[in-house]
Design an enzyme around this catalytic site. Structure first.
Site, PDB file in Angstrom:
ATOM      1  N   HIS A 179       2.833   2.046   6.742  1.00 18.28           N
ATOM      2  CA  HIS A 179       2.761   2.195   5.284  1.00 18.28           C
ATOM      3  C   HIS A 179       3.932   2.959   4.687  1.00 18.28           C
ATOM      4  CE1 HIS A 179      -1.303   0.634   4.391  1.00 18.28           C
ATOM      5  NE2 HIS A 179      -1.653   1.111   5.562  1.00 18.28           N
ATOM      6  N   ARG A 188       0.420   9.703  -6.794  1.00 17.50           N
ATOM      7  CA  ARG A 188       0.770  10.948  -6.125  1.00 17.50           C
ATOM      8  C   ARG A 188       2.127  11.449  -6.622  1.00 17.50           C
ATOM      9  NH1 ARG A 188       3.238  11.167  -0.930  1.00 17.50           N
ATOM     10  NH2 ARG A 188       2.910   8.912  -0.840  1.00 17.50           N
ATOM     11  N   LYS A 233       8.797   8.782  -6.058  1.00 18.26           N
ATOM     12  CA  LYS A 233       8.104   8.025  -7.103  1.00 18.26           C
ATOM     13  C   LYS A 233       8.694   8.289  -8.481  1.00 18.26           C
ATOM     14  CE  LYS A 233       3.801   7.772  -4.440  1.00 18.26           C
ATOM     15  NZ  LYS A 233       3.680   6.312  -4.257  1.00 18.26           N
ATOM     16  N   THR A 289      -0.164  -0.108  -4.948  1.00 24.48           N
ATOM     17  CA  THR A 289      -1.331  -0.907  -5.359  1.00 24.48           C
ATOM     18  C   THR A 289      -1.708  -0.613  -6.801  1.00 24.48           C
ATOM     19  OG1 THR A 289      -2.783   0.767  -4.357  1.00 24.48           O
ATOM     20  CG2 THR A 289      -2.325  -1.212  -3.059  1.00 24.48           C
ATOM     21  N   LYS A 322      -3.220  -3.125  -9.921  1.00 27.77           N
ATOM     22  CA  LYS A 322      -4.379  -2.857 -10.790  1.00 27.77           C
ATOM     23  C   LYS A 322      -3.976  -2.967 -12.258  1.00 27.77           C
ATOM     24  CE  LYS A 322      -5.934   0.273  -7.223  1.00 27.77           C
ATOM     25  NZ  LYS A 322      -5.776   1.656  -6.727  1.00 27.77           N
TER      26      LYS A 322
END
Length: 809
Positions: free
Chosen positions: A358, A550, A555, A657, A661
């Site tokens: 992952h 997170r 990110k 993910t 969504k």
């Protein structure tokens, strides 16, 4: 499974029975009691199907799959079961008859604290899809007493508080004392001769811990299937040493009991300290050993010590590196406990283990110190060294004399403090190694695992992640569900590709209007949620720009904050007309030991405080940090989002993910060419996706000449943003507090390329704002994002796992 035959009156009676006889509520019941009673009543409806599924699995007619994951981020179980049993109408009527409101009762259930992010939520979506597809898959995890932590924001800083989610009990679990097993720690390996004179090894003088299983039902969608998630709780083998207790040494008497129970006390301890590392390793081995013992117990009961066909009926899917000790533990159980010869045991192990990776971050690939493994799991370390010796012999045979390659591929990273490379153990011991998005899988074979790919190209494959449409559309977005059902029918709930029927409606003005009305309903709900939790008003006519995940440097929440500062700067300089009214929402938790991530949260809150208190910005810009982001929060957030922020540095996000969504609920993505963003972009087309930033293949060359100071000097907007940061405008009474973040942006070796991608990000944001101002164009893009989200159902992902890895049906 059609539960329409059960009336609301029957369900009401069942709730009352549980209130009286199970919970002993003889007086006026509180909402939390009604929630528990309703949960028990709904669980009762699952029991028959759950039992039937368990009996089917015991017959060894099909290959069974066991999904080992240190996290399962389930969210609330009641609403999920009500949806999957088709009990929504009955539950509402039953509670209405009791003078209660379903939504208020539903909200009493606490999110199960069994995960901290995308990895655990993915596992939960996968379990849902396995049940929906009637696949014989059992999940194995840990029953953490405390979740990761409850996040509060005090003076702009993250403050961690205990998340004791089990405090009031958990009506969805059933304790299975009969399946308790023993997990060993410490001790030593002892050689002995068995009755046949053969030299064998046993693990002796160990500190033993009981693993007690608690089962949770995982219902399929109206299909008479209920799978099992089995969670392990650690318990001491003896309550305490009675002799010590009687002699007054109370502390020592209960010390071992406390040490045992610590294993499952808290999710993912901070591993910055040696104690934290040891506890985390204990958790990982505890999960692997208990789960394998549980599976083997059933096999031995049926077939004795004959493991010749074991691989025909078993597959263990290892969710990331956390459970990869299962490779060595299965070898220990087969060789030491059941007397299987090494080669036969290795054939069984390597045909039943499958490993999912992952991450693309080398630092995220777990490595355990040899000294720690040797102390805590001495027999496992011996087995790992034996596996490594035999493996390196294969490497030497394939590439004679290539000592450097042997060093790179060794399971043991040598040095003054040698470490075991857990991902390598997973690869060597598995028949399948998969990434979780097309780019991720490609980069694994070209980078992190290049040597292993050259050795075993047939092992490597891709399984792009997905999310369950039941929770992430049918349950969380009821207004959109109703519109979809009226427009294209309801079959999309079990076959998300049916959403493509929306494509011809994307240009229909009347349908666009209905679509925007649904979005406004959802935005109103999200605005109410934000005001309740943050005290900040979000006008629903503004574009809702959301980044929840997170908190991590890769990110790039920092890039998002720089954009907010840029907009604020334009407004305060009298250029407000150039700023499309925008509400920016950021949420997520930072790991307790991750100082820079926590500083990003502090900066977000400081910037928000300045923006929201400035009257000049009030009509154009809002910024909020949402505390304690979790699954239930996301169920409100994703239906109300207009613009989905997926802005990781290219080549750093394995999949994502959250992006799926948001897309499923009609949000348009602004994102980099990274992870599953690429596949979302391919599905919706460039005109319905705001792409920006350097690509993976560009970053390598760009790094050689990366000079943030020059970039800033050449970009007036970025220079203004940095000036506001550096002069302390957002830290007037906290001088120098954000210096580490400023220096990270200015660093020529910044791995996250914040300054490098700033201009492209600003331009993409401007394009998004321009499209949003054209309500018809935005509605079309929003509709097409939902229409093209079929590929990103976890049903598709799991069907691929079942067909291409698990070989089950």
């Amino acid at each position: 499974m059609n539960m329409k035959s059960q009336s609301a009156d029957t369900l009401k009676n069942d709730v009352e029975q549980h209130l009286l006889f199970t919970l002993g509520r003889f007086d006026k019941a509180m909402d939390k009691d009604v929630c528990k009673a309703l949960s028990l009543a709904v669980r009762d409806q699952l029991m028959e199907y759950w039992q039937q599924q368990s009996l089917k699995e015991m017959r060894y007619e099909k290959k069974r799959v066991f999904y080992l994951s240190l996290e399962f981020l389930l969210g609330r179980s009641l609403s999920n079961a009500v949806l999957n049993l088709d009990l929504d109408e009955q539950a509402r009527e039953a509670l209405d008859a009791l003078g209660k409101v379903y939504e208020e009762i539903e909200s009493e259930e606490r999110d199960a604290g069994l995960g901290n992010g995308g990895l655990g939520r993915l596992a939960a979506c996968f379990m849902d899809s396995c049940a929906m597809l009637k696949l014989p898959v059992r999940g194995y995890g840990i029953r953490y007493e405390y979740g990761m932590f409850h996040q509060s924001i005090i003076e702009g800083r993250q403050v961690e508080q205990p998340d004791h989610w089990l405090m009031s009990g958990h009506p969805w679990e059933i304790e299975r004392q009969d399946r308790t097993c023993v997990v060993k720690f410490y001790g030593r390996a002892e050689y002995f001769a068995n009755d046949a004179g053969k030299t064998c090894i046993r693990w002796v003088d160990t500190h033993d811990v009981f693993a007690v299983p608690y089962d949770m039902p995982i219902p399929g969608y109206r299909n008479e299937t209920v799978n099992t998630l089995r969670l392990w709780k650690a318990a001491a083998t003896d309550e305490f040493n009675l002799k010590d207790f009687n002699e007054g040494d109370y502390a020592d008497a209960v010390a071992q009991k406390n040490l045992a129970e610590q294993i499952t006390m808290v999710l993912y301890p901070n591993d910055a300290s040696e104690n934290g590392k040891e506890l985390r390793l204990r958790q990982q081995y505890f999960l692997a050993s208990a789960s394998l013992q549980d599976v083997i117990k059933d096999w031995v009961y049926e077939f004795g010590r004959d493991f010749s066909k074991f691989d025909k009926f078993h597959c263990f899917q290892l969710n990331d590196t956390h459970p990869t000790l299962a490779v060595a533990e299965l070898m220990r159980l087969l060789v030491d406990v059941y007397g299987v010869e090494w080669d036969e045991a290795w054939a069984v192990t390597s045909k039943t283990m499958a490993y999912t990776n992952h991450t693309l971050l080398p630092e995220a690939l777990e490595r355990w110190p040899v000294r720690l493994l040797g102390e805590l799991l001495p027999r496992l370390l011996q087995i790992i060294y034996e596996i490594n010796a035999r493996f390196l012999a294969e490497v030497a045979h394939k590439w004679p004399g290539d000592v450097e390659r042997q060093r790179r591929m060794s399971l043991i990273e040598e040095g003054h403090d040698p470490h075991v490379r857990m991902a390598y153990l997973g690869i060597v011991g598995s028949f399948s190694v998969n990434g979780v998005a097309a780019l991720h899988s490609e980069l694994l074979t070209k980078g992190l695992f290049k040597d292993f790919y050259q050795m075993w190209p047939e092992k490597f494959n891709n399984k792009t992640n997905g999310v369950t449409p039941r929770r992430w559309l049918a349950h969380c977005n009821k207004p959109l569900k109703a519109l979809l059902n009226d427009s294209i029918g309801s079959k999309w709930v079990t076959n998300l590709n049916k959403l493509d029927k929306l494509t011809p409606l994307a240009d229909d003005a009347a349908f666009q209007q209905k679509w925007l009305e649904v979005k406004q309903q959802n935005k109103a709900q999200l605005a109410h949620y934000v005001e309740e939790r943050c005290g900040i008003e979000f006008p629903t006519e503004f574009i809702f720009d959301v980044q929840v995940k997170r908190i991590h440097e890769y990110k790039r929440q920092l890039l998002n904050i720089l954009h907010a500062i840029h907009l604020y700067d334009k407004i305060t300089r009298g250029e407000a007309d150039d700023v499309e009214p925008r509400c920016i929402l950021i949420g997520g938790k930072a790991a307790p030991g991750y100082a820079i991530a926590k500083l990003i949260i502090k900066l977000t809150n400081n910037v928000a405080s300045v923006i929201n208190s400035d009257s000049r910005a009030r009509e154009r810009l809002k910024l909020a940090f949402l505390p304690n982001y979790n699954v239930s929060a996301m169920e409100v957030i994703c239906p109300g989002t207009d613009l989905s922020e997926q802005i990781s540095t290219a080549g750093k996000e394995a999949s994502g993910t959250g992006n799926m969504k948001f897309m499923m609920n009609g949000a348009v993505t602004i994102g980099t060419y990274d992870g599953a963003n690429i596949e979302i972009l391919d599905a919706v087309g460039e005109e319905n996706f705001f792409l920006f930033g350097l690509k993976v293949e560009e970053i390598g060359a760009y790094r050689l000449a990366h000079q943030p100071n020059q970039i800033i000097a050449a970009d007036e907007d970025l220079e203004r943003v940095m000036t506001l940061l550096e002069c302390g405008h957002f830290s007037m009474f906290e001088k120098g507090i954000f210096e580490p973040l400023i220096q990270s942006i200015l660093n020529p070796h910044d791995p996250w390329m914040v300054a490098a991608d700033f201009r492209a990000y600003i331009n993409a944001q401007k394009d998004a704002a321009t499209m949003y101002a054209d309500r018809s164009a935005w509605a079309k893009a929003s509709i097409l994002n939902t229409a093209k989200s079929g590929k990103f159902s976890s049903d598709r992902t799991i069907a691929e796992y079942a067909r291409e890895i698990w070989a089950t049906e």
